[in-house]
Every structure is written in C-alpha cells, then in structure tokens.
Motif scaffolding. Structure first.
Motif, PDB file in Angstrom:
ATOM      1  N   LEU A   1     -14.261 -21.466  12.480  1.00  0.00           N
ATOM      2  CA  LEU A   1     -15.647 -21.004  12.613  1.00  0.00           C
ATOM      3  C   LEU A   1     -15.781 -20.105  13.833  1.00  0.00           C
ATOM      4  O   LEU A   1     -16.469 -19.087  13.798  1.00  0.00           O
ATOM      5  N   THR A   2     -15.105 -20.513  14.921  1.00  0.00           N
ATOM      6  CA  THR A   2     -15.164 -19.704  16.132  1.00  0.00           C
ATOM      7  C   THR A   2     -14.517 -18.353  15.901  1.00  0.00           C
ATOM      8  O   THR A   2     -15.046 -17.315  16.289  1.00  0.00           O
ATOM      9  N   ALA A   3     -13.354 -18.390  15.234  1.00  0.00           N
ATOM     10  CA  ALA A   3     -12.629 -17.140  14.993  1.00  0.00           C
ATOM     11  C   ALA A   3     -13.424 -16.210  14.081  1.00  0.00           C
ATOM     12  O   ALA A   3     -13.374 -14.992  14.251  1.00  0.00           O
ATOM     13  N   ILE A   4     -14.182 -16.798  13.145  1.00  0.00           N
ATOM     14  CA  ILE A   4     -14.954 -15.957  12.216  1.00  0.00           C
ATOM     15  C   ILE A   4     -15.916 -15.037  12.967  1.00  0.00           C
ATOM     16  O   ILE A   4     -16.102 -13.882  12.591  1.00  0.00           O
ATOM     17  N   GLY A   5     -16.473 -15.574  14.055  1.00  0.00           N
ATOM     18  CA  GLY A   5     -17.353 -14.738  14.877  1.00  0.00           C
ATOM     19  C   GLY A   5     -16.661 -13.454  15.293  1.00  0.00           C
ATOM     20  O   GLY A   5     -17.226 -12.359  15.210  1.00  0.00           O
ATOM     21  N   ILE A   6     -15.419 -13.597  15.749  1.00  0.00           N
ATOM     22  CA  ILE A   6     -14.645 -12.422  16.179  1.00  0.00           C
ATOM     23  C   ILE A   6     -14.206 -11.610  14.966  1.00  0.00           C
ATOM     24  O   ILE A   6     -14.230 -10.380  14.980  1.00  0.00           O
ATOM     25  N   ILE A   7     -13.841 -12.316  13.879  1.00  0.00           N
ATOM     26  CA  ILE A   7     -13.362 -11.621  12.678  1.00  0.00           C
ATOM     27  C   ILE A   7     -14.411 -10.630  12.184  1.00  0.00           C
ATOM     28  O   ILE A   7     -14.110  -9.464  11.927  1.00  0.00           O
ATOM     29  N   ILE A   8     -15.665 -11.100  12.096  1.00  0.00           N
ATOM     30  CA  ILE A   8     -16.722 -10.228  11.583  1.00  0.00           C
ATOM     31  C   ILE A   8     -16.896  -9.009  12.485  1.00  0.00           C
ATOM     32  O   ILE A   8     -16.948  -7.866  12.011  1.00  0.00           O
ATOM     33  N   GLY A   9     -16.928  -9.257  13.781  1.00  0.00           N
ATOM     34  CA  GLY A   9     -17.101  -8.141  14.719  1.00  0.00           C
ATOM     35  C   GLY A   9     -15.976  -7.138  14.617  1.00  0.00           C
ATOM     36  O   GLY A   9     -16.206  -5.934  14.470  1.00  0.00           O
ATOM     37  N   VAL A  10     -14.723  -7.636  14.677  1.00  0.00           N
ATOM     38  CA  VAL A  10     -13.574  -6.734  14.647  1.00  0.00           C
ATOM     39  C   VAL A  10     -13.513  -6.003  13.307  1.00  0.00           C
ATOM     40  O   VAL A  10     -13.283  -4.793  13.258  1.00  0.00           O
ATOM     41  N   ALA A  11     -13.764  -6.734  12.216  1.00  0.00           N
ATOM     42  CA  ALA A  11     -13.679  -6.108  10.887  1.00  0.00           C
ATOM     43  C   ALA A  11     -14.666  -4.958  10.780  1.00  0.00           C
ATOM     44  O   ALA A  11     -14.319  -3.878  10.301  1.00  0.00           O
ATOM     45  N   SER A  12     -15.910  -5.173  11.258  1.00  0.00           N
ATOM     46  CA  SER A  12     -16.877  -4.084  11.097  1.00  0.00           C
ATOM     47  C   SER A  12     -16.525  -2.898  11.988  1.00  0.00           C
ATOM     48  O   SER A  12     -16.668  -1.749  11.571  1.00  0.00           O
ATOM     49  N   VAL A  13     -16.043  -3.177  13.191  1.00  0.00           N
ATOM     50  CA  VAL A  13     -15.665  -2.060  14.067  1.00  0.00           C
ATOM     51  C   VAL A  13     -14.495  -1.285  13.442  1.00  0.00           C
ATOM     52  O   VAL A  13     -14.518  -0.050  13.358  1.00  0.00           O
ATOM     53  N   VAL A  14     -13.488  -2.016  12.979  1.00  0.00           N
ATOM     54  CA  VAL A  14     -12.309  -1.355  12.403  1.00  0.00           C
ATOM     55  C   VAL A  14     -12.700  -0.558  11.152  1.00  0.00           C
ATOM     56  O   VAL A  14     -12.297   0.596  10.986  1.00  0.00           O
ATOM     57  N   ALA A  15     -13.526  -1.163  10.295  1.00  0.00           N
ATOM     58  CA  ALA A  15     -13.917  -0.477   9.058  1.00  0.00           C
ATOM     59  C   ALA A  15     -14.670   0.807   9.396  1.00  0.00           C
ATOM     60  O   ALA A  15     -14.363   1.871   8.857  1.00  0.00           O
ATOM     61  N   LEU A  16     -15.624   0.703  10.327  1.00  0.00           N
ATOM     62  CA  LEU A  16     -16.422   1.886  10.655  1.00  0.00           C
ATOM     63  C   LEU A  16     -15.569   2.988  11.264  1.00  0.00           C
ATOM     64  O   LEU A  16     -15.693   4.155  10.916  1.00  0.00           O
ATOM     65  N   ILE A  17     -14.673   2.586  12.174  1.00  0.00           N
ATOM     66  CA  ILE A  17     -13.848   3.613  12.817  1.00  0.00           C
ATOM     67  C   ILE A  17     -12.918   4.261  11.796  1.00  0.00           C
ATOM     68  O   ILE A  17     -12.786   5.477  11.742  1.00  0.00           O
ATOM     69  N   SER A  18     -12.297   3.439  10.933  1.00  0.00           N
ATOM     70  CA  SER A  18     -11.328   4.033  10.013  1.00  0.00           C
ATOM     71  C   SER A  18     -12.031   4.901   8.972  1.00  0.00           C
ATOM     72  O   SER A  18     -11.523   5.947   8.596  1.00  0.00           O
ATOM     73  N   VAL A  19     -13.226   4.486   8.537  1.00  0.00           N
ATOM     74  CA  VAL A  19     -13.941   5.319   7.566  1.00  0.00           C
ATOM     75  C   VAL A  19     -14.352   6.635   8.207  1.00  0.00           C
ATOM     76  O   VAL A  19     -14.185   7.710   7.630  1.00  0.00           O
ATOM     77  N   SER A  20     -14.862   6.576   9.450  1.00  0.00           N
ATOM     78  CA  SER A  20     -15.309   7.842  10.027  1.00  0.00           C
ATOM     79  C   SER A  20     -14.121   8.730  10.388  1.00  0.00           C
ATOM     80  O   SER A  20     -14.223   9.946  10.338  1.00  0.00           O
ATOM     81  N   GLN A  21     -12.975   8.095  10.699  1.00  0.00           N
ATOM     82  CA  GLN A  21     -11.775   8.920  10.915  1.00  0.00           C
ATOM     83  C   GLN A  21     -11.366   9.585   9.611  1.00  0.00           C
ATOM     84  O   GLN A  21     -10.985  10.755   9.592  1.00  0.00           O
ATOM     85  N   GLY A  22     -11.463   8.834   8.516  1.00  0.00           N
ATOM     86  CA  GLY A  22     -11.110   9.381   7.213  1.00  0.00           C
ATOM     87  C   GLY A  22     -12.047  10.518   6.838  1.00  0.00           C
ATOM     88  O   GLY A  22     -11.629  11.552   6.320  1.00  0.00           O
ATOM     89  N   MET A  23     -13.334  10.325   7.166  1.00  0.00           N
ATOM     90  CA  MET A  23     -14.314  11.350   6.861  1.00  0.00           C
ATOM     91  C   MET A  23     -14.012  12.626   7.646  1.00  0.00           C
ATOM     92  O   MET A  23     -14.042  13.727   7.107  1.00  0.00           O
ATOM     93  N   GLN A  24     -13.682  12.439   8.914  1.00  0.00           N
ATOM     94  CA  GLN A  24     -13.355  13.568   9.765  1.00  0.00           C
ATOM     95  C   GLN A  24     -12.152  14.320   9.195  1.00  0.00           C
ATOM     96  O   GLN A  24     -12.140  15.543   9.140  1.00  0.00           O
ATOM     97  N   GLY A  25     -11.147  13.535   8.762  1.00  0.00           N
ATOM     98  CA  GLY A  25      -9.944  14.140   8.182  1.00  0.00           C
ATOM     99  C   GLY A  25     -10.288  14.951   6.946  1.00  0.00           C
ATOM    100  O   GLY A  25      -9.807  16.080   6.774  1.00  0.00           O
ATOM    101  N   ALA A  26     -11.166  14.397   6.106  1.00  0.00           N
ATOM    102  CA  ALA A  26     -11.521  15.077   4.859  1.00  0.00           C
ATOM    103  C   ALA A  26     -12.234  16.388   5.156  1.00  0.00           C
ATOM    104  O   ALA A  26     -11.971  17.417   4.534  1.00  0.00           O
ATOM    105  N   ILE A  27     -13.139  16.334   6.143  1.00  0.00           N
ATOM    106  CA  ILE A  27     -13.886  17.549   6.491  1.00  0.00           C
ATOM    107  C   ILE A  27     -12.950  18.612   7.064  1.00  0.00           C
ATOM    108  O   ILE A  27     -13.006  19.783   6.706  1.00  0.00           O
TER     109      ILE A  27
END
Lengths: 395, 231
Positions: free
Chosen positions: A22-48
């Motif tokens: 349960l404790t780790a999930i707190g970090i999991i959610i935070g890290v997952a959203s940061v990683v997802a957002l960064i990788s998607v916007s990097q991908g978007m930048q690459g596409a552009i």
C-alpha cells in the motif's frame, strides 16, 4: 554491513506485505504518471521534429501572426504584391503562395465537407513538392490552370462511402473536377485528409483573392535563417506592419518546443504532487514502523547497535519502499505511454513513438529511491535517538 | 582479582512529573572477572535499574560505574553501544529475539553491529547454536520455536562476540522448571568451561543457593542490604 542492514530491512518489509505494498502504491502512482507524461511528450516532440525534417531546412514559411489554421476566421492576409516582394529577393529561388479553406465535396450524390488546399503547381513549384518528399501514390499531380484535384491518402479512403479513385469525377463547391492523383501518406491527419488543386483555380472555388501562407525556397548556398530575416525586413517595409512571421523550419520547431516544454512542465508538476503524497505515505509508514518496533530497537541497542546502525536499517527500509515503487511505477508508466502511442496511432493523429529512454528509467528509479530515503530520514532519526532502557521497557 | 564491574555509590533518580523518585540510593557492587554473581531482590527493590547500570544500558544520576576499568559516564552513546556489544552478552526473561529474523540471523546480529569485521558470521553463528544445543531448527524464526529453544537462541546470541560477561535477567522466568533447569545448566556450563563472568539478576532465592556462586547481592530500596562472598 550494508547488505546485512538491507537484509534486516527487507525482512521487515516482507513481514508486513500488505502495508508495504500500500505504501509503495503511493510512489508507484506518482512515478507512473510522471514517467508516462514525460515519455508521451518526448514522443510527441519526436513526431513533430520528424514532420519538420521532411520540410527540409531551406524552406521559409511566411504565416500571419494571428492563428489561421483550418476553421479559423482570420482573413487571408497576403496578396500578389507580397508575393512579388519576396520574389525580388535575390536569394529566393521559388515562391509558393498557398490558400486553404473548407469546401463542399460531392461524390456519388453524397456531400462531405473537407479541407481544400490551393497550391502552385507549375514546373518550378513541383520541384519543391518533390524535394520535401510530397509524393503521388497513384496517378500524377494536378496541372496548373486545369480543373483537376489530387486527393490526400486518408481523404480518398474515408471521405465517402465509396473509395475515391483516379479518373473519378468529384464536385467541389458544385463544380466538376477530375481526380488525377492520390497522394502518398504523409503521416499527419491534416495533410492526409486534404484535397489539393492549383492555387489559381482555388481562388474561384474558395472565392478569395488572398493567400493564407507563403512558402519560399532559398537558393542553394544561402543561410536560410539569414534569408528569412531578410524576407521579414523587406516584407515588413512593404506592408508597413509586423503582422506576420518568416521562419525556417528549425525556428518554427524551436517555438513549438518552447510551448511543448511549458505544457510538459505543468503536467509533470501536477503529477509530482502525487509523488509528494506518496512520500508522505512512506513517512507515515515509517513512523508507525518505528513505534511498533521500539522494543526491537531497544534490543538491538542493548546488543551493540549504534545510533547509526539503527538509522541505516530504517533508512534502508524507506529506501527499498521508494525503489520498489520507482521500478514498478516506471514499468507501469511505460505501459501507459505505449497505450497512448497505440491510441494516437489508431485515431489517425500524429503518429508518435514513445521510446524507452534509459535516462528517464534510471532517473525515475533513483528519484523514487531518494524520495523514499528522504521521507524515511525523520522517522529513522527518531528511532536512532531512542534510549536503550526506554525502548526495552516498551511493550 | 581484577574487578570487571565496579559500581560505586550509584544513585539513579527518575523524574515523575514534579516528583523525584530515587530507584537506586548508593548502590555498591563489585564483580571480579570470571565470577558467578547473583543480584537478588523483590520487585521494586531497584533490581532492574541495577541491571541497567551493570549492563551499561543507562547512565547513573550520580556515582561511578566502571566496566573493565573504564567509566561508562565518559563514553558517548556510540562507544557505549560498542562496548556493550563486545563485552556483555544479554539474556532476557522474555528472550527478546527479533521476530522477523531466523535463529541464525538473530545470532549474527551482534556481529553485524560490531565495528570490526567478522569473517563468516553465519558459520560462527551455527557453531554457537550447536554449542548451546540447538543444532537443528537453526533456520526457524522465534515464533516457530519453543520457549526453551528461544532462550537457547538468546544465549547463543549473547555469545556471538565472545563477551567476557553474560548478564542474565530472570533467564528462567518464562520457562517451566525442567526447561529452566536445562537453561541454568547451560549458563553454568558456559561459566565453568568457558570462563565467562556470569551475572544473574533475579527475585528467585533458589539461585543464591546454586553450587559455584561466588557473590550474592541482596537488594532492598535501591541499595545493597546484604552481601555474601564465597571462598
């Protein structure tokens, strides 16, 4: 020594599995959203960036400062006078005035509204289209002055129930046109769903005299950015207004990247809040853990554990929670990013590639470890400072 | 004979709100190296506080506690922990093992905390566990062991750093009489064969009558009421 502390910490974590997860999930959610957002916007930048690379580096784009994308109501601001001013600049090779607007298309008694682009189609211009890799899949380019149209790749397939083919006849704003070519897939939906014809013919069809944008090809051997500055100066003088921008692809890219950077910062900032909540979760768990294990701390101190040793054990525990949260969160974030990639691909939007970048992975995991260790610091200090007698007496 | 533990006129005063409660009032205890000493007293006599002083778990309010000739008041917390870990092996009434660790891991714990590197901690732990009669069930956790087995693990842990002193607080208090006897035999064996200084803190008068006891200290109201020295 360190590995012994780690083992003790690990035993404590696995001993109370549910709470640890349960404790780790707190970090999991935070890290997952940061990683997802960064990788998607990097991908978007690459596409552009990829889109702009296709345009080449020696093409200057002259657009009004106000937004004039499809659907915009802004006036088309450039006229033939502007075109002549640019043509007179010696470093400029070819000038391509373009106009676009929405038009009604009719095929087999079915109406559809789409995006019509009027582009110059003389010999010189066609060379430019060829250079930027804009190509015909089937048939040929429409000819200047003739009532012929080229169809974007997706428009041919999806605009009407029946697929459009070369030699079909199509009505554009109630006038007859012959389809002479189907374009190859470009990769962005705006270009792929458009229909192209000669710019002079488009003037009548769209009932407008002025151009929405002008492209200009620089003569080989000239610095595109310097020429763009010159175009800007000359045209400003002629128009007596600063209501347009003459930019090279790399300059446009820079502007887009600036905007993307701000969006990325805001999104990641929001995601970072959930990381903060995760960190507080770790701190809370560690305080509880110290309280529960006060007696154990006393025992360990009695049999020779120094304050540092106790501190290390609890820090290791918080750090492990952080690092596990970081690893699982990164994997989850990557999966989320890939999901966005697939969704974007199937919706015909700009195809973005979400790449697995090692700096991001390692950065996310070590950051999560750091957060864990930092949130564990205060509870660990509290544990270390306990007096052995008091801790031993604790039940 | 050299005194390994020397407690001189020690006072320990606890602050309970605005009231000062003295738990020790001028305690004097001297134990020589290699002795078997029993510190005895009913509850409330200051017995536990006395054990904390002798075991360097706490510092006196007033007076001097010397462990192997060194005044514990002059040591910082870390040094004190280090000295405790190396000189004294504790055996508690409630065993006080770490429940998440196996028997072997519990025994290696004092070696982990020792400042100098111990080679092959696990092998050493196994050897000690065999010595205390727990050759099997070494990979079990305390929860899976009987009371007697747990106390054997605790004794093995107390021996991990080859301490000169074994300090046992009611070591048989939580065991039935048969197991208690076995544990007592084990402790006496360590004292006789391995020349450990053995100190037992207890309320049970039977310990004072054990064969081989060198010193008995009777505690009352935080001071020694009576002491007996054999030989």
């Amino acid at each position: 020594m360190i590995q012994d502390y780690l083992r003790i910490a690990l035993r404590n974590i696995t001993h109370r599995k549910l709470r640890s997860w349960l404790t780790a999930i707190g970090i999991i959610i935070g890290v997952a959203s940061v990683v997802a957002l960064i990788s998607v916007s990097q991908g978007m930048q690459g596409a552009i960036e990829e889109q702009f690379e296709q345009m080449g580096t020696d093409t200057i784009t002259i657009t009004p400062t106000s937004f004039t994308g499809p659907g915009s109501t802004a006036e088309a601001p450039f006229d033939d006078g502007d075109v002549r001013v640019i043509e007179r600049i010696p470093e400029i090779d070819t000038v391509l005035p373009m106009m676009y607007g929405t038009a009604k298309f009719t095929f087999h008694n079915q109406d559809s509204y789409s995006y019509l682009m009027g582009i110059p189609l003389d010999k010189e211009s066609n060379k430019v289209w060829d250079d930027i890799g804009w190509d015909i899949l089937e048939g040929r380019f429409p000819e200047a002055g003739k009532k012929e149209v080229g169809i974007g790749y997706l428009a041919a397939k999806e605009m009407f129930d029946d697929e459009l083919r070369v030699k079909n006849t199509i009505m554009v704003n109630d006038e007859k046109f012959k389809i002479v070519g189907i374009a190859k897939e470009v990769g962005n939906s705006q270009d792929d769903t458009a229909i192209y014809m000669d710019v002079d013919v488009a003037k009548d069809i769209l009932d407008q005299e002025d151009y929405n944008m002008i492209m200009a090809k620089v003569k080989p051997g000239n610095d595109a950015e310097l020429v763009a500055d010159k175009v800007q100066r000359k045209l400003e003088k002629y128009r007596d207004a600063e209501d347009f921008n003459a930019l090279t692809p790399s300059e446009i890219l820079e502007q887009i990247n600036d905007i993307l950077g701000i969006i990325q910062l805001v999104l990641v900032g929001i995601a970072a809040i959930s990381l903060l909540v995760g960190a507080i979760g770790i701190m809370n768990t560690m305080y509880t853990s110290v309280l529960e294990r006060t007696k154990e701390i006393g025992i360990m101190k009695a049999i020779g554990a120094s304050n540092n040793a106790i501190m290390m054990i609890f820090l290791a525990e918080a750090g492990i929670l952080g690092i596990v949260g970081g690893i699982v969160g990164t994997i989850l974030g990557m999966i989320m990013g890939k999901g966005v990639e697939i969704a974007a691909g199937s919706s015909g939007f700009i195809p973005l590639r979400v790449e697995i970048s090692w700096p991001l992975i390692l950065g996310a995991i070590s950051f999560a470890f750091l957060i864990g260790a930092l949130s564990g610091t205060l509870p660990a200090l509290g544990a270390a400072k306990l007096k052995p007698v008091d801790a031993l007496r604790h039940e | 004979m050299k005194a390994i533990i020397d407690v001189q006129d020690v006072w320990k005063i606890y602050q309970m709100g605005s009231v000062e409660v003295p738990a020790l009032r001028g305690l004097d205890i001297t134990i020589n190296k290699g002795d078997f000493a029993v510190i005895m007293g009913p509850s409330g006599s200051g017995k536990s506080t006395a054990m904390n002083m002798v075991g360097a778990l706490d510092l006196p309010t007033k007076g001097i506690v010397k462990l192997d000739g060194r005044n514990i008041a002059h040591m910082d917390e870390s040094t004190l922990a280090q000295v405790r870990g190396e000189k004294i092996g504790f055996v508690f009434q409630t065993f006080n093992l770490i429940p998440t660790l196996t028997a072997i891991e519990n025994v290696t714990l004092p070696m982990i905390f020792k400042r100098s590197f111990v080679l092959d901690k696990v092998e050493k732990a196994k050897k000690i566990l065999r010595l205390v009669g727990l050759g099997e069930r070494m990979t079990h956790r305390p929860g899976e062991l009987s009371g007697g087995e747990r106390q054997r693990v605790a004794i093995a842990r107390s021996l991990a750093n080859d301490p000169e002193i074994i300090l046992a607080d009611e070591p048989t208090g939580n065991l039935d009489s048969k197991m208690g006897e076995q544990i007592m035999d084990l402790l006496l064996d360590l004292h006789e064969k391995h020349k450990k200084t053995l100190i037992i803190v207890t309320h049970d008068p039977r310990f004072a009558k054990l064969k081989g006891v060198d010193n008995v200290f009777w505690l009352k109201d935080g001071a020694i009421e009576k002491k007996r020295r054999e030989k």
